[in-house]
Structure formats: structure tokens, C-alpha cells
Design an enzyme around this catalytic site. Sequence first.
Site, short mmCIF file in Angstrom:
data_model
loop_
_atom_site.label_atom_id
_atom_site.label_comp_id
_atom_site.label_asym_id
_atom_site.label_seq_id
_atom_site.Cartn_x
_atom_site.Cartn_y
_atom_site.Cartn_z
N THR A 42 47.51 32.87 39.78
CA THR A 42 47.02 32.20 40.97
C THR A 42 47.91 31.01 41.31
OG1 THR A 42 44.79 32.84 40.37
CG2 THR A 42 44.96 30.86 41.71
N ARG A 60 35.38 42.88 42.97
CA ARG A 60 35.26 41.68 42.13
C ARG A 60 35.84 40.46 42.83
NH1 ARG A 60 39.19 37.91 39.70
NH2 ARG A 60 38.18 37.05 37.86
N GLY A 91 36.75 36.41 42.04
CA GLY A 91 36.89 35.42 40.97
C GLY A 91 36.54 34.03 41.46
N ASP A 92 37.07 33.03 40.76
CA ASP A 92 36.71 31.64 41.09
C ASP A 92 37.51 31.06 42.26
OD1 ASP A 92 39.00 31.75 39.35
OD2 ASP A 92 38.84 29.58 39.15
N THR A 149 43.10 27.68 37.72
CA THR A 149 43.70 28.99 37.47
C THR A 149 43.28 29.45 36.09
OG1 THR A 149 45.75 30.18 37.05
CG2 THR A 149 45.83 27.80 36.78
N GLY A 150 42.72 30.64 36.02
CA GLY A 150 42.30 31.10 34.70
C GLY A 150 41.38 32.29 34.81
N GLY A 197 38.55 33.76 35.75
CA GLY A 197 37.65 33.28 36.80
C GLY A 197 36.17 33.26 36.46
#
Lengths: 348, 348
Positions: free
Chosen positions: A213, A241, A243-244, A264-265, A267
Site C-alpha cells: 500500500t 474483500r 481492507g483497512d 500499511t499492513g 488490514g
Amino acid sequence: MRCLVIKSIAVAFLLLSRPAISQGEAALDQTSDEAPIAIVIHGGAGTISRDSMTAEREREIRGILEKAIRAGYEVLERNGAAIDAVTATITILEDAPQFNAGRGAVLTSESRVEMDASIMTGHDLGAGAIAGVRGVRHPILAARAVLEHSPHVLLAGNGAEAFAREQRLEFMPESWFHTEFRLKQLRRIKAREAAKTESVASDHSPDDEWFSTVGTVALDRAGNLAAGTSTGGTANKRFGRIGDSPIIGAGTYADNRSCAVSATGHGEYFIRHVVAYNICARMLHAGETLAQSADAVVNGILAEEGGDGGVIALDAQGNIATPFNTPGMYRATIDREGNLEVKIYGDE
Amino acid sequence: MRCLVIKSIAVAFLLLSRPAISQGEAALDQTSDEAPIAIVIHGGAGTISRDSMTAEREREIRGILEKAIRAGYEVLERNGAAIDAVTATITILEDAPQFNAGRGAVLTSESRVEMDASIMTGHDLGAGAIAGVRGVRHPILAARAVLEHSPHVLLAGNGAEAFAREQRLEFMPESWFHTEFRLKQLRRIKAREAAKTESVASDHSPDDEWFSTVGTVALDRAGNLAAGTSTGGTANKRFGRIGDSPIIGAGTYADNRSCAVSATGHGEYFIRHVVAYNICARMLHAGETLAQSADAVVNGILAEEGGDGGVIALDAQGNIATPFNTPGMYRATIDREGNLEVKIYGDE
């Protein structure tokens, strides 16, 4: 602005009231008189190690990070708004095929690019986000259009695309987004799935990690913070899906009273712990500094649970924090003194 | 559990050490010895006034709220889990055409029903959510399936529907969801739009208000909290708009260390202020009580900005808060003493 005016009056009074003042002191006064600007960007966190990186790829990535952050810093130097610095950097990172955002985004299980982005301004808590959109060249500009030209915060799927078309944002054919790198990555992941290799996480190539990201946080001369995040999500993702990254509070948050964060990770962990807002809330309510708060969330809460990733964070005084609990995070900073740093690994 | 054992020993000691104890005192001791259970539900907040409500409709709504909360309370009384109490109540509210969730949900601009839901468990911060799904009879069960049977937190659109089918959740034809009431509402809103009546908000029928989302928070005997929210979103919505209901942190949050929250209101404000998690964070970091925190967010932050709506909130001690800044909120509570209350208006 009011603070600036008061400061200017105070400095003028000092200059007038002191009969002899050296050039150096005056220069120092003038520098400290200017409101600070600062900018931080990331291009994802993950299992980035020196072994897995060619010198050429490293040079390439450092070069793009530097180009992007300089573009954002120029906006701030010209007294531009933090949100303009955020979009100036992220559009460059979205066009760069090296990152998982815009061109070069990961492919879904159905070999398509579906992108998420969000943006937030800290002076008014304005927010815009889009999720699961296809074809938009710059998802961050679509998020910004939601913020500026709709009564909504989050638009998804075909509806978000229709909105982006109505806003006359640039669209590109699906093939423009695809890179050989991502096609190979998807084939590799699907082959592992077919071979019934259970855990993708334990057997993945360093390039398959989920977290490339991109994001920016910026502080402008008016004292306003802004944050933005853009992503293709996770490779081989299914079922729509999300994510965050497009979730205000999880992947992105900005509030002048506390800080601006882009995450970033992995999510799902970042959503459940409301990571970006969590860092702001600890500053606001627990009296933690930016460094303490960002570290507590990333290296405390997330690390304990196995929630891999990192954040970039910036407060209204220009303090910077870039904690991550992975071996590396692509990142660059230009601090309030104007110092540029571009880093990849954890030991830099 | 340790607390229960210690309490049991203390009570046993008291009983043994006191030669004469009346039946009433013993009964009281026994009651206070049991870990508390409690449950709160809402059916939306908005401009609900006695003038706009027929006696029949009021009786109907109070009846369904009571039926739903009793179903959830029964689960808790049988030592069931808080998450089971949440789904037991919300599935009843989703089937009731009076609320904007499941059957009877509002219609989009394209005359379709697109639903959002989320659920969270407070002992492990487990979370699941779905956004923009069609045809699923019980969106809250789809959110629960995401929590229990996927590595993800949020699934959207066609992908979320495919997941729900894979999970063998019940689907109903589109016509099953539609009610005469919602068709008329959409026609009314579109007619106003066509007549260029600018502000829908200032000229809307009380029935057109945005906020008849449903939700539940529950505390079980094991001391675990859970929260869930389900909605059709806003009437006449376009562009795949997603509100706060499926956003973990905004519309729903549960953490045993602070509280469980389900929100209903003008979703965009609730997302920008991360309302559900905000209430938890203030308890955790600013040391506020549940009542203080919920009130500060709903009647302070949101009310100041014009963010209409309310929340239901419950902590691990069984304390309840149901603040709203609108004239009314459909709500019912069964507190730790077992007292049932069903309310609609602000002055009840």
C-alpha cells in the site's frame, strides 16, 4: 494563522526593542517564526530484506520515493494545502508500477485490479473514500472527489466508478494496470493453493507480502494536517474483500488536534484495532506523544497479536513517527528542518 | 470467573458466619452473586414524534422491540453467549418490515434493497461485516459468517453475496424485501427531487429520516460483550454509498475492557468521528464512565456538528447508556436487575 500573527508581532517587538542584534540571531528568529511544514510517505511494509532485493530494484524504489516526496514538499513550500501535497505524492506512487496501488496493483482471484483509497483533512475532519473500484487511474483523486463533491464518505464498487466517471476522473483500460510482476505473483499464489500448501503466509515469496500500500501524511504552513492511503488490497483476494485502506479510522485519519496517520499492513488487524484513529485518540485522551502513541499501537498492540505492518504519523508541530513491526517499510520523510531521508530496511 | 469464585466463597462465609438469615436476604445475596447479564436494542433514531405516530403503529413497534429483546435475553439467561443474543434479536428485527434492515429496508435510487451489517465480540475483538449485499435474508448472519468462517473483516457487493451463498445462508427474492411503505417513500423522495426541492432534510416526512437501522449490545454471564448493527442504509442512496453500520469502529464496536456500542444516525458523521470506538477509547484512555463517554460523543461532538443520531452502549458491569440527539429513538433495555423497558420518545 492567529498564532502566526502574534508570533510576528512578538518578533518585530524584539527586533525593535533590542538596539544591537547580530545577523545570525535575526536569521534564527526568522526561521523559528515560520510555521513548520513536513511530509512523510510510505510505499508499504513487509518482509523486505537486503537478500531479496536487487541493487537495481532498490535504486528504482528509492528514486520514486524521493521523486514523490519532493513533489509533495514543493506544494507545501509554495504554501499549498496539505491535501494537495497528499494527492501530489500519491498520484506519483499510483502511477509507479513498483507499488501496490493504481498501476501495478495486485490482482484479485479473478485476475482483475480492484482498488481502494481514502483521504482526510485534519482541520474539519473531512473524509472521502472509495472501495473496490476498477479502471480509475488515480483512486486517491476519486477519494478526494467523494470528500469534496459528495455528501458521502465511502462509495463502493460499480457505484463508486459511476461517481468517478460523473466527476470526469481519468480512466484507463484494465490492461494498463497489469504488470508482468503481478501476473507472475498471482500464478505463484494460485499454484501454491493448488498444491494445497496450507499457509500462504509461511511459504510466500517476499514479493507476495500483503502490504505494499502507499500513503502520505502532510503538514502545511497553515497548520493543517492531511492523510491519504491508496492500495490494490491483497493479492488473490476474493469475495469483494475490503481492507483497512479505505476505512476512515483504520487505514487513514487526520485531526489537527492530534495527528495524521496512514497505515500499511495486514488490514484485518488494522480494522479491528481502529489503528489510525487509535493513535490519535491516545494522544488526545491519554496525553501520549506522537512517538509514544504510534509505538504503543504498532509495536505493542499489533505486534502482540501478529498484526504485521506499520504506520506513518505526523502531528501539527511537525513531529514524525514511522514505526513498523515488519523487517522493512518503504518510507521517506522531509522534516520541519527540511531534511530528506529515504529508507527501506528496519536497521537504517 | 475468578471473581465469581471469590464472591461465592465470600457469600458462603457470610451465610455460615451468620446464624440467622432471613429468606429475603439470602435471595438478595444469591442474585448479586451471579455475574450480571444485560441487553439493549435499538430500531433507529430520528424525528419520531407522537404527532406523526398512530396508536396502532406505536403498539406494533413496541411489540416487536419487546419480542426481539426477550429473545436475546432468553439466550443470556440460558448462559448463552452475547453474540448469540445479538443475532437472536437482530434476525427478528430484520424480519420485521417496520425497520430499515432486512425485510422492509429502504430502497436505493434504483429501487433495490442493498444491505449492510456488522458484528463484533468483545473478548477477542473478533469482527465481521458485509456491505451492499442483496437477497440475504439476514445480513447480520452474513456478518457473523465473515467473523467465524473467513480470514477477513469486511466483504462487499457481489463478492459478499457469493460468500454468503457458499456459507449456505438463506436468500429471498428481491420482492420479499419490498414493502408498500418503502416504495411510497422512494416515490415521495424522487418527486421532491424532481420538483427541485433542494434540501431533503428540511422537507422530509418523518418516515423518510435516514436512521431506522437496528442494533443490539449484550453482556453474557461469562462477562463477554458483543455488538451488532444491521441496516438498509439511506433511502434513495446512489453510487454504492456505504454508511457507518458495516464499519467496525464507526457503527459497531465491542471490547470487554471498555464497552459495546451500536450506532444509528447520519452515517457520514459517525464514520468521521469513529463514534463506536471513540466511546470505548474515552473510557479506556480518559477514564470516563460509560454514561459520560457516550453522552460526550452523542450530545457533545455529534450534536455540535449536526450529526443526528444516537447509540446504545453497555459495559462489562452491565451499565447501560442510550443517548440520542434526535427527538426519538426506538429502544429497549433489560438491565442487570432484569427490568424491561421499551421506549420511543425522548421524554420517556
